[in-house]
Design a protein around this motif. Structure first.
Motif, short mmCIF file in Angstrom:
data_model
loop_
_atom_site.label_atom_id
_atom_site.label_comp_id
_atom_site.label_asym_id
_atom_site.label_seq_id
_atom_site.Cartn_x
_atom_site.Cartn_y
_atom_site.Cartn_z
N GLN A 1 18.93 3.04 13.44
CA GLN A 1 20.31 2.73 13.08
C GLN A 1 21.09 4.01 12.80
OE1 GLN A 1 19.19 -0.17 9.95
NE2 GLN A 1 20.50 -1.65 11.02
N GLU A 2 20.46 4.94 12.10
CA GLU A 2 21.10 6.23 11.82
C GLU A 2 21.33 7.00 13.12
OE1 GLU A 2 18.55 8.18 9.06
OE2 GLU A 2 18.96 6.76 7.41
N LEU A 3 20.38 6.92 14.05
CA LEU A 3 20.53 7.62 15.32
C LEU A 3 21.71 7.05 16.11
CD1 LEU A 3 19.56 9.62 17.47
CD2 LEU A 3 18.00 7.85 18.30
N SER A 4 21.88 5.73 16.10
CA SER A 4 23.01 5.13 16.83
C SER A 4 24.34 5.62 16.26
CB SER A 4 22.92 3.60 16.78
OG SER A 4 23.19 3.10 15.49
N GLU A 5 24.39 5.83 14.96
CA GLU A 5 25.61 6.37 14.34
C GLU A 5 25.82 7.82 14.74
OE1 GLU A 5 25.12 5.72 10.19
OE2 GLU A 5 25.22 3.52 10.34
N THR A 6 24.75 8.61 14.73
CA THR A 6 24.84 10.02 15.12
C THR A 6 25.31 10.16 16.57
OG1 THR A 6 23.05 10.60 13.60
CG2 THR A 6 23.52 12.17 15.36
N LEU A 7 24.85 9.27 17.43
CA LEU A 7 25.22 9.31 18.85
C LEU A 7 26.61 8.75 19.11
CD1 LEU A 7 21.80 8.13 20.39
CD2 LEU A 7 22.76 10.45 20.48
#
Length: 369
Positions: A238-244
């Motif tokens: 979930q954090e990665l989707s925000e970072t991307l």
């Protein structure tokens, strides 16, 4: 016949659990007596109870390695098996495969071990792979037969000296037949959001990271992505989707008991896994008329035919994943063509009834030998 099924844990429901549940239910329908022996209680025992399938919860059958607890586990399994007096014992999952085969040897009961993907397959850490390869060589003589769920796993076993060829047989995973889902014929314009879906636990094996980084390269196209499943790496993804910068188009749906509904509404299925045996989720997607993009590991190519029912990519290949996604997102006609061929291939090769009939025939053969 009386059949005992043994599987390690009940706190989650994976492919092996569904396999055991469905086979046990089918055997009852055919007039046989099946009982499931499983470590602990949880989501799986709740599912068994809901379906009216008898089960026994085992206190000492647990996934973590513990010499004292594992010895108690062998004793407990042997005791419960002796009480049930089955004609044959069907063992599933790695830890149960160890303890239950030792218990069966002690009780002199015939058993079959089903490998839902070997613990020494390509992609597994080298030290762990070596340990399990040695262990499987030692345990192989304790079962009358080993079932692999794909031909790739059978070849892997033979290449690593896991028993003689006549003792290892392939019975492909199968899924219950369902009607072809109705798709909205008006969908498919470039202005529509193409619905992508991946069904898998959030753990190292499944590698949702590769899929996220691939779709992040396609921000100029209309798509949204559903992840169905839970697990220890969900928050990280979930954090990665925000970072991307794609969190508004990525939806984390959690664990679901109604996966077919997600698949019926989807346009493309993806499984960017690091290692596998023969994923049931791919068969389920083919049943739902979805084109599949999946990593070319183990038995995946036995279901996904590259360019015909979907596309195969190397593990962790973000660019290849993105390119095949682009092709499918940009052409609804191509998606439908591949999905239709996938459905036909499912009906020809991977139905549950075909799997169940083959499994029962093997049980009957083994108890008469």
């Amino acid at each position: 016949m009386k059949i005992a099924y043994i599987i390690t844990r009940s706190d989650e429901i994976g492919g092996a659990h569904i396999h055991v549940h469905d086979l046990a239910a089918w055997l009852w329908e055919k007039g046989h007596e099946a009982r499931v022996f499983v470590g602990g209680e949880g989501a799986f025992t709740e599912k068994l109870a809901h379906s009216g399938i008898p089960f026994t919860s085992l206190k000492h059958l647990k996934r973590p390695i513990s010499p004292v607890n594992d010895i108690l586990g062998v004793i407990e399994i042997a005791k419960r098996v002796k009480e049930f007096q089955p004609d044959i014992i069907s063992i599933h999952s790695a830890k149960a495969g160890i303890l239950a085969r030792l218990a069966c040897a002690a009780t002199k009961r015939p058993c079959v071990f089903t490998a839902h993907g070997w613990s020494f397959t390509n992609g597994v850490a080298k030290l762990s792979s070596l340990f399990f390869r040695i262990l499987e060589k030692y345990l192989a003589p304790l079962s009358k037969c080993i079932i692999t769920v794909c031909e790739s796993d059978r070849e892997l076993a033979l290449n690593n000296g896991i028993g003689p060829a006549q003792k290892i047989t392939t019975i492909h995973n199968g899924m219950p037949w369902l009607p072809t889902p109705e798709k909205n014929s008006e969908r498919g314009c470039l202005e529509d959001d193409t619905k992508l879906v991946m069904v898998a636990r959030f753990e190292k094996q499944k590698d949702q990271r590769t899929l996220l980084e691939a779709v992040a390269l396609l921000k100029g196209l209309n798509w949204n992505l559903d992840f169905v499943g839970d697990g220890p790496l969900q928050n990280e993804m979930q954090e990665l989707s925000e970072t991307l910068g794609i969190s508004d188009r990525v939806h984390f749906q959690g664990r679901s008991q109604d996966v077919p509904q997600f698949l019926a509404k989807a346009d493309i299925f993806a499984l960017t896994t690091n290692w596998e045996g023969f994923p049931r989720s791919i068969i389920e997607a083919m049943r739902a008329c979805l084109p599949v993009i999946a990593t070319d590991v183990a038995g995946v190519s036995e279901s996904v035919k590259h360019g015909e029912t979907g596309y195969l990519i190397p593990p962790k290949d973000i660019e290849a994943c993105a390119e095949y996604l682009r092709i499918l997102i940009e052409s609804a006609k191509h998606r439908r063509e591949l999905g239709t061929k996938g459905r036909k291939y499912f009906e020809q090769h991977f139905t549950f009834d075909a799997m169940a009939v083959s499994t029962l025939a093997l049980y009957q053969k083994l108890i008469t030998e």
